[in-house]
Structures are given as C-alpha cells and as structure tokens.
Scaffold this motif. Structure first.
Motif, PDB file in Angstrom:
ATOM      1  N   THR A 123      43.319  46.073  41.222  1.00 36.75           N
ATOM      2  CA  THR A 123      43.456  44.618  41.074  1.00 36.75           C
ATOM      3  C   THR A 123      42.975  43.893  42.336  1.00 36.75           C
ATOM      4  O   THR A 123      42.604  42.714  42.273  1.00 36.75           O
ATOM      5  CB  THR A 123      44.941  44.287  40.760  1.00 36.75           C
ATOM      6  OG1 THR A 123      45.295  44.973  39.557  1.00 36.75           O
ATOM      7  CG2 THR A 123      45.182  42.805  40.583  1.00 36.75           C
ATOM      8  N   CYS A 124      42.935  44.606  43.450  1.00 36.85           N
ATOM      9  CA  CYS A 124      42.437  44.016  44.699  1.00 36.85           C
ATOM     10  C   CYS A 124      40.981  43.540  44.592  1.00 36.85           C
ATOM     11  O   CYS A 124      40.493  42.834  45.482  1.00 36.85           O
ATOM     12  CB  CYS A 124      42.598  44.998  45.851  1.00 36.85           C
ATOM     13  SG  CYS A 124      41.943  46.642  45.519  1.00 36.85           S
ATOM     14  N   SER A 125      40.295  43.888  43.507  1.00 34.03           N
ATOM     15  CA  SER A 125      38.888  43.471  43.318  1.00 34.03           C
ATOM     16  C   SER A 125      38.683  41.960  43.382  1.00 34.03           C
ATOM     17  O   SER A 125      37.606  41.486  43.722  1.00 34.03           O
ATOM     18  CB  SER A 125      38.382  43.931  41.937  1.00 34.03           C
ATOM     19  OG  SER A 125      38.533  45.311  41.759  1.00 34.03           O
ATOM     20  N   TYR A 126      39.702  41.179  43.009  1.00 28.65           N
ATOM     21  CA  TYR A 126      39.474  39.738  42.819  1.00 28.65           C
ATOM     22  C   TYR A 126      39.384  38.947  44.124  1.00 28.65           C
ATOM     23  O   TYR A 126      39.159  37.735  44.095  1.00 28.65           O
ATOM     24  CB  TYR A 126      40.542  39.120  41.896  1.00 28.65           C
ATOM     25  CG  TYR A 126      40.911  39.970  40.688  1.00 28.65           C
ATOM     26  CD1 TYR A 126      39.973  40.805  40.078  1.00 28.65           C
ATOM     27  CD2 TYR A 126      42.198  39.955  40.158  1.00 28.65           C
ATOM     28  CE1 TYR A 126      40.307  41.599  38.998  1.00 28.65           C
ATOM     29  CE2 TYR A 126      42.538  40.747  39.068  1.00 28.65           C
ATOM     30  CZ  TYR A 126      41.599  41.574  38.509  1.00 28.65           C
ATOM     31  OH  TYR A 126      41.934  42.371  37.437  1.00 28.65           O
ATOM     32  N   GLY A 127      39.530  39.650  45.232  1.00 34.39           N
ATOM     33  CA  GLY A 127      39.223  39.019  46.517  1.00 34.39           C
ATOM     34  C   GLY A 127      37.766  38.605  46.584  1.00 34.39           C
ATOM     35  O   GLY A 127      37.379  37.762  47.398  1.00 34.39           O
ATOM     36  N   ALA A 128      36.960  39.162  45.707  1.00 35.22           N
ATOM     37  CA  ALA A 128      35.536  38.781  45.639  1.00 35.22           C
ATOM     38  C   ALA A 128      35.363  37.318  45.255  1.00 35.22           C
ATOM     39  O   ALA A 128      34.344  36.708  45.569  1.00 35.22           O
ATOM     40  CB  ALA A 128      34.808  39.673  44.628  1.00 35.22           C
ATOM     41  N   VAL A 129      36.354  36.755  44.538  1.00 35.47           N
ATOM     42  CA  VAL A 129      36.264  35.339  44.158  1.00 35.47           C
ATOM     43  C   VAL A 129      37.301  34.490  44.908  1.00 35.47           C
ATOM     44  O   VAL A 129      37.591  33.361  44.522  1.00 35.47           O
ATOM     45  CB  VAL A 129      36.387  35.139  42.619  1.00 35.47           C
ATOM     46  CG1 VAL A 129      35.197  35.751  41.912  1.00 35.47           C
ATOM     47  CG2 VAL A 129      37.700  35.685  42.066  1.00 35.47           C
ATOM     48  N   GLY A 130      37.883  35.054  45.960  1.00 37.57           N
ATOM     49  CA  GLY A 130      38.784  34.263  46.798  1.00 37.57           C
ATOM     50  C   GLY A 130      40.224  34.221  46.316  1.00 37.57           C
ATOM     51  O   GLY A 130      40.992  33.334  46.698  1.00 37.57           O
ATOM     52  N   ALA A 131      40.618  35.197  45.491  1.00 38.68           N
ATOM     53  CA  ALA A 131      42.021  35.291  45.073  1.00 38.68           C
ATOM     54  C   ALA A 131      42.774  36.231  46.022  1.00 38.68           C
ATOM     55  O   ALA A 131      42.159  37.080  46.673  1.00 38.68           O
ATOM     56  CB  ALA A 131      42.111  35.826  43.651  1.00 38.68           C
ATOM     57  N   ALA A 209      32.682  42.409  44.820  1.00 40.60           N
ATOM     58  CA  ALA A 209      33.691  43.048  43.962  1.00 40.60           C
ATOM     59  C   ALA A 209      33.731  44.555  44.203  1.00 40.60           C
ATOM     60  O   ALA A 209      34.799  45.170  44.203  1.00 40.60           O
ATOM     61  CB  ALA A 209      33.411  42.743  42.491  1.00 40.60           C
ATOM     62  N   THR A 210      32.582  45.156  44.443  1.00 41.90           N
ATOM     63  CA  THR A 210      32.543  46.601  44.755  1.00 41.90           C
ATOM     64  C   THR A 210      33.332  46.884  46.035  1.00 41.90           C
ATOM     65  O   THR A 210      34.108  47.838  46.099  1.00 41.90           O
ATOM     66  CB  THR A 210      31.078  47.064  44.933  1.00 41.90           C
ATOM     67  OG1 THR A 210      30.387  46.837  43.706  1.00 41.90           O
ATOM     68  CG2 THR A 210      30.986  48.523  45.322  1.00 41.90           C
TER      69      THR A 210
END
Ligand SMILES: CC(C)[C@H](C(=O)O)[C@@H](O)C(=O)O
Ligand code: SF4
Length: 407
Positions: A123-131, A209-210
């Motif tokens: 779920t840590c992937s969404y740091g790609a969009v600033g979450a 995201a990667t």
C-alpha cells in the motif's frame, strides 16, 4: 523545529501538531482491502460489532490475488466480499480489474494529501501521488472500517536524494534494488522515506510507483515522492529533522538483480550474468504497468525468447492490457514466445499462472523472492527490471539489457 511530510500529513489528520514518535489517532481518508485480507477484515469489523461502514464510498475492495478464482475455498471468500460490498454500498473492483495498487492509482481512488490504509504491505505505493499510505493488519483495517480512524506512531523520516539522470538501460527498479541492497531489508524500519532531488523529480508517476512500492522491502512505513507534492502545507520544511539523509548520483546506477532468497541480496546484473534461467515473469504492482511492458517489448520486438525459457507477461490491470494491445505489445510478446496471463497478482504470489518446478530458476519483475514466493519453496527467484527480464528471456541467462540494446 520544522516538520517532515509525515509529520505534516499526520498532524493534519490528527488535528494538532505532531512530531516523530508521538502516538495519535487520525482520520483515515481511504481504506483498501484485497481478496486475501478482505475476508479477515470483514470478520474483524463484524467481531467489533460493526454494522455499517464509517465511509462506504471510501472503502474499496479489490479481488486481485486469486483471480480468476482457482478453487472452491477461495470462491466462497470472493462471494463473502461481494455480499459485504453489496450490503454496505462500498466500492468493489471485481475479477480481472487488476492488481489492487494499480487499480487504486489508475482509477484515482487516492490522491495527494490522502491518508490511506490498505490490508496489503505494498500500500506504500501511493506515495507516488503524494499520499501517506501504509499497509496494516486486518484487525487495524477492520477498526478503521468501523470508525473511519486509526492510531499511528508518527514515524521518523529518512530522506533519499537522487541527482542527475539515469543512463540508457537503467530503470527505476534498478535504483530501488540498489538502495535496498545498501540499506538492507530493515534499514528504514518504521520510517517514512522522502524521495527528493532533481533525479527523482524527473521520474514519471509509474516510475515513482515502482520506487514507493518497494519501500516496505527496506522496512519503511511509507514512502513519498516530494515531486508529487503541490500543496504547500504538505511540503517538508527546510529545518525538518531527518534520521538520515542519503545522496545518490543517478549516472552511477547500473542494472541490478536481487538473488535468492532475499530482496536485499543484491548484485549487478552483470555480476549474475552466468546464471541460467528457466522462467521469466513480467508483472505485478511493482513492474506490470504500461511503461514496463513497453520496456520489455522494445527488447523483444521481432525476436524469439530462448527455447529453454518459459516467459509469462501479466499486465497489472485490464486498462494496462488494453493499452498494450492497442500499442501492439501483446502481439509482440506472443510472437516472441511469451504467455499472457490475466491481469491480477497471478504468479507474483504463486496463486496461479505457471508455478515453477523444484530447482528451477525464475527471473521476475516483482518485489519479493522469498522461498516459496511463486508457489514452490524449492525454486530460486531473482528480481530485476522488465528490461533485464526481457533481455534475459532472449539469452536464457541473466543479462544486462545494455548487452542487447547497446549502451
Ligand atoms: C497477500 C498479501 C497479504 C501480501 C502483502 O501484504 O503484501 C501480498 O500482496 C504480497 O505481496 O506479499
Ligand atoms: S502483485 Fe504481488 S506484490 Fe503486488 S499486491 Fe499482488 S501479490 Fe502483492
């Protein structure tokens, strides 16, 4: 004392200023569960007396880990999720929509400034969009479904700066594998990681995201690309306090692999070049997006994979699959000798899609190579970028993609 991204976003959701190591209760904006953890989450919610979801329109179930459904036990779990979503009026992405994290990102279920909990470690992937997004266990997720809140210890933060540009044949996956090799699997345990610098700023959202996806493989609580932050109230202060600051020069990176049976057992693709392989898998929430398939197709176009190699390509979502069909990649994969698998987690976690035999060597673009990960504890799994995986499928041994495409 200034604030890091984690301190700012958690403070914003707690309604007060916070610093690292404070324990707080926060509002949760978005909650996600997959078919693996979803049933346990529903049970936890019900065991806590849950009747109605706190935020049905922000509660998302994705049937992805075992789809199309492989057996009757899982069929019953899928039905349980479908019934729950229908009763509660929450969001369901059913069979074959794709891997949960790709589905969440491509359907804009998460965005900048959101605090997100998912019943899945990536779920840590969404740091790609600033979450601020992090994986939690089913009980914590069940409690969040019920209350719309969770508790957090505010993480300390490490900052990783990348300057300059990657050279040809070197990709985001190589960057994060090298960093995991340097920091090791527990290097940033329970820390927030800020990815900064002009090098990371020119990564695409897919590349970001990667990188964020694999923060958990070095123990991180969450990762965030500072280039995704537009809101001034989220951008870390110059005098924020960091646990460590690491600096890398992008031009120094080369294609990397993780060797069995640990993600942090990293070496260069060139160092592993004598290793023969039996299978190649291109897919997952790490590297199953359109740009990943494009990188592989560019290498395979007009060529045949080695006769000794079985290769499977699993687009991360149906949207990715459709785009790959339109661009001709799927035909190119099939003509090169690859198998196409239904969008979802598929072989990444060994649920379906072509499990390896004892002693077989797999090169995979996923994020984990633990024993048994792909359904056979006696298989040996290496991890790499899609370009390295495609180049290796052509030669039948681990291959630096620059050998095939030139430097
Ligand atoms: C099955 C699920 C709980 C697991 C996770 O949490 O990450 C899986 O997605 C994985 O990648 O290992
Ligand atoms: S694709 Fe793999 S890593 Fe990603 S959520 Fe599915 S099983 Fe986990």
């Amino acid at each position: 004392m200034g604030f890091t991204f984690a301190e700012k976003i958690i403070g914003g959701h707690a309604g007060r200023e916070v610093h690292a190591n404070d324990c707080v209760v926060v509002n949760v904006d978005v909650m996600m569960a997959s078919d693996t953890t979803g049933p346990m989450t529903i049970r936890a919610f019900q065991d806590m007396g849950g009747v109605r979801l706190a935020k049905p329109e922000k509660t998302i179930f994705v049937i992805d880990h075992a789809t199309p459904c492989p057996n009757e036990r899982i069929a019953a779990l899928h039905s349980m999720i479908r019934r729950f979503c229908a009763e509660q009026g929450c969001v369901l992405y059913d069979q074959n929509k794709g891997v949960c994290h790709q589905v969440m990102l491509e359907n804009h279920e998460v965005g900048e400034g959101d605090l997100v909990l998912g019943g899945d470690s990536h779920t840590c992937s969404y740091g790609a969009v600033g979450a601020f997004s992090t994986g939690v266990g089913s009980t914590d997720l069940g409690a969040a479904l019920l209350t719309g809140k969770t508790w957090l210890r505010v993480p300390e933060t490490s900052r990783i700066e990348l300057t300059g540009q990657l050279t040809k044949g070197v990709f985001a996956k190589d960057v994060i594998l090298r960093m995991i090799g340097d920091l090791r699997s527990d290097g940033v345990s329970y820390e927030s990681v800020e990815f900064a610098g002009d090098g990371f700023a020119c990564f695409t959202r897919e590349e970001a995201a990667t990188v964020c996806n694999m923060v958990i493989e070095m123990g991180g609580k969450n990762g965030v690309f500072l280039s995704a932050l537009k809101r001034p109230d989220l951008i870390p202060d110059e005098d924020a306090v960091y646990k460590r600051v690491l600096r890398y020069d992008a031009s120094g990176f080369v294609p990397m692999v993780s060797r069995p049976h640990a993600v942090d057992n990293v070496c260069t693709a060139a160092e592993a070049a004598d290793q023969k392989i039996d299978m190649v898998y291109i897919g997952s929430c790490t590297n199953g997006r359109l740009s990943d398939l494009a990188a592989a197709a560019d290498i395979l176009r007009g060529k045949k994979i080695a006769p000794s190699v079985r290769m499977t390509v699993c687009p991360a979502s149906t949207k990715v699959l459709l785009a790959a069909i339109e661009r001709g990649y799927i035909r190119e994969f099939l003509e090169a000798g690859a198998t196409i698998s239904t969008p979802g987690c598929s072989l990444c976690v060994g649920t379906l899609g072509g499990v390896p035999d004892d002693g077989e060597v797999v090169l995979s673009t996923t994020n984990r190579n633990f024993k048994g990960r792909m359904g056979n504890k006696n298989a040996l799994i290496y991890l790499s970028s899609p370009a390295t995986a495609a180049a290796s499928a052509l030669t039948g041994r681990i291959t630096d993609p620059r050998e095939v495409i030139g430097k």
